[in-house]
Design a protein around this motif. Structure first.
Motif, PDB file in Angstrom:
ATOM      1  N   ALA A  35       0.824  -1.195   0.000  1.00 59.27           N
ATOM      2  CA  ALA A  35       0.000   0.000   0.000  1.00 59.27           C
ATOM      3  C   ALA A  35       0.862   1.251   0.000  1.00 59.27           C
ATOM      4  O   ALA A  35       0.439   2.302  -0.438  1.00 59.27           O
ATOM      5  N   GLY A  36       2.089   1.111   0.486  1.00 63.38           N
ATOM      6  CA  GLY A  36       2.956   2.272   0.574  1.00 63.38           C
ATOM      7  C   GLY A  36       3.683   2.593  -0.716  1.00 63.38           C
ATOM      8  O   GLY A  36       4.513   3.476  -0.742  1.00 63.38           O
ATOM      9  N   GLY A  37       3.373   1.845  -1.774  1.00 61.22           N
ATOM     10  CA  GLY A  37       4.100   2.054  -3.012  1.00 61.22           C
ATOM     11  C   GLY A  37       3.759   3.372  -3.684  1.00 61.22           C
ATOM     12  O   GLY A  37       2.694   3.939  -3.479  1.00 61.22           O
ATOM     13  N   VAL A  38       4.694   3.826  -4.483  1.00 66.47           N
ATOM     14  CA  VAL A  38       4.443   5.029  -5.268  1.00 66.47           C
ATOM     15  C   VAL A  38       4.812   4.757  -6.726  1.00 66.47           C
ATOM     16  O   VAL A  38       5.644   3.901  -7.020  1.00 66.47           O
ATOM     17  N   ALA A  39       4.172   5.474  -7.602  1.00 66.10           N
ATOM     18  CA  ALA A  39       4.523   5.425  -9.018  1.00 66.10           C
ATOM     19  C   ALA A  39       5.372   6.653  -9.317  1.00 66.10           C
ATOM     20  O   ALA A  39       4.894   7.780  -9.267  1.00 66.10           O
ATOM     21  N   GLU A  40       6.639   6.392  -9.579  1.00 64.43           N
ATOM     22  CA  GLU A  40       7.525   7.499  -9.900  1.00 64.43           C
ATOM     23  C   GLU A  40       7.479   7.761 -11.398  1.00 64.43           C
ATOM     24  O   GLU A  40       7.628   6.847 -12.203  1.00 64.43           O
ATOM     25  N   VAL A  41       7.294   9.006 -11.729  1.00 68.88           N
ATOM     26  CA  VAL A  41       7.199   9.389 -13.124  1.00 68.88           C
ATOM     27  C   VAL A  41       8.427  10.199 -13.492  1.00 68.88           C
ATOM     28  O   VAL A  41       8.730  11.205 -12.851  1.00 68.88           O
ATOM     29  N   SER A  42       9.148   9.736 -14.504  1.00 70.47           N
ATOM     30  CA  SER A  42      10.263  10.543 -14.956  1.00 70.47           C
ATOM     31  C   SER A  42      10.168  10.789 -16.449  1.00 70.47           C
ATOM     32  O   SER A  42       9.631   9.972 -17.202  1.00 70.47           O
ATOM     33  N   VAL A  43      10.649  11.941 -16.842  1.00 70.33           N
ATOM     34  CA  VAL A  43      10.657  12.328 -18.238  1.00 70.33           C
ATOM     35  C   VAL A  43      12.086  12.676 -18.619  1.00 70.33           C
ATOM     36  O   VAL A  43      12.707  13.520 -17.982  1.00 70.33           O
TER      37      VAL A  43
END
Ligand code: ZN
Length: 126
Positions: A35-43
């Motif tokens: 539940a503690g996960g995050v979606a990291e977005v990089s460009v």
């Protein structure tokens, strides 16, 4: 959810990845990641956002060269549901929810990577 599960699950994931189609259901049953996960977005190699998987939401990522990818967070999974890229590989990619999984859009240089298991502080990008 100890780390020791990772090795075996990783292999399973790989199999799932290769089999995709009918295995999608199995994957669903295999329970979404922490539940503690995050979606990291990089460009283009730069981190532009980190969205907690625990919160449903939507984000339009401005990719390299003016392209756009629409990222949706739902039910603890991150999925690119629309994109302006010509190949659409990222849109066809299944949703990701586990540590280390990623969706990559080469034309837009967008990478969505799951970081799970830790509540990393989310800083805005200056
Ligand atoms: Zn794409």
């Amino acid at each position: 959810m100890g780390k020791k599960l990772f090795g075996r699950r990783d292999l399973i994931l790989l199999a799932v990845f290769l089999l995709i189609g009918g295995a999608a259901l199995l994957f669903q049953l295999a329970r979404p990641a922490a539940a503690g996960g995050v979606a990291e977005v990089s460009v283009d190699g730069e981190l532009v956002a980190a969205l907690p998987l625990s919160e449903d939401g939507e984000m339009v990522i401005e990719g390299y060269g003016g392209g756009e990818n629409t990222l949706v967070i739902r039910d603890g999974e991150a999925d690119i549901v629309a994109a302006t890229c010509p190949d659409g590989v990222c849109v066809r990619h299944r949703p990701v929810s586990r540590e280390g999984e990623s969706i990559i859009c080469l034309p837009n240089r967008v990478v969505v990577t799951i970081r799970g298991g830790k509540e990393a502080a989310v800083d805005g990008v200056a």
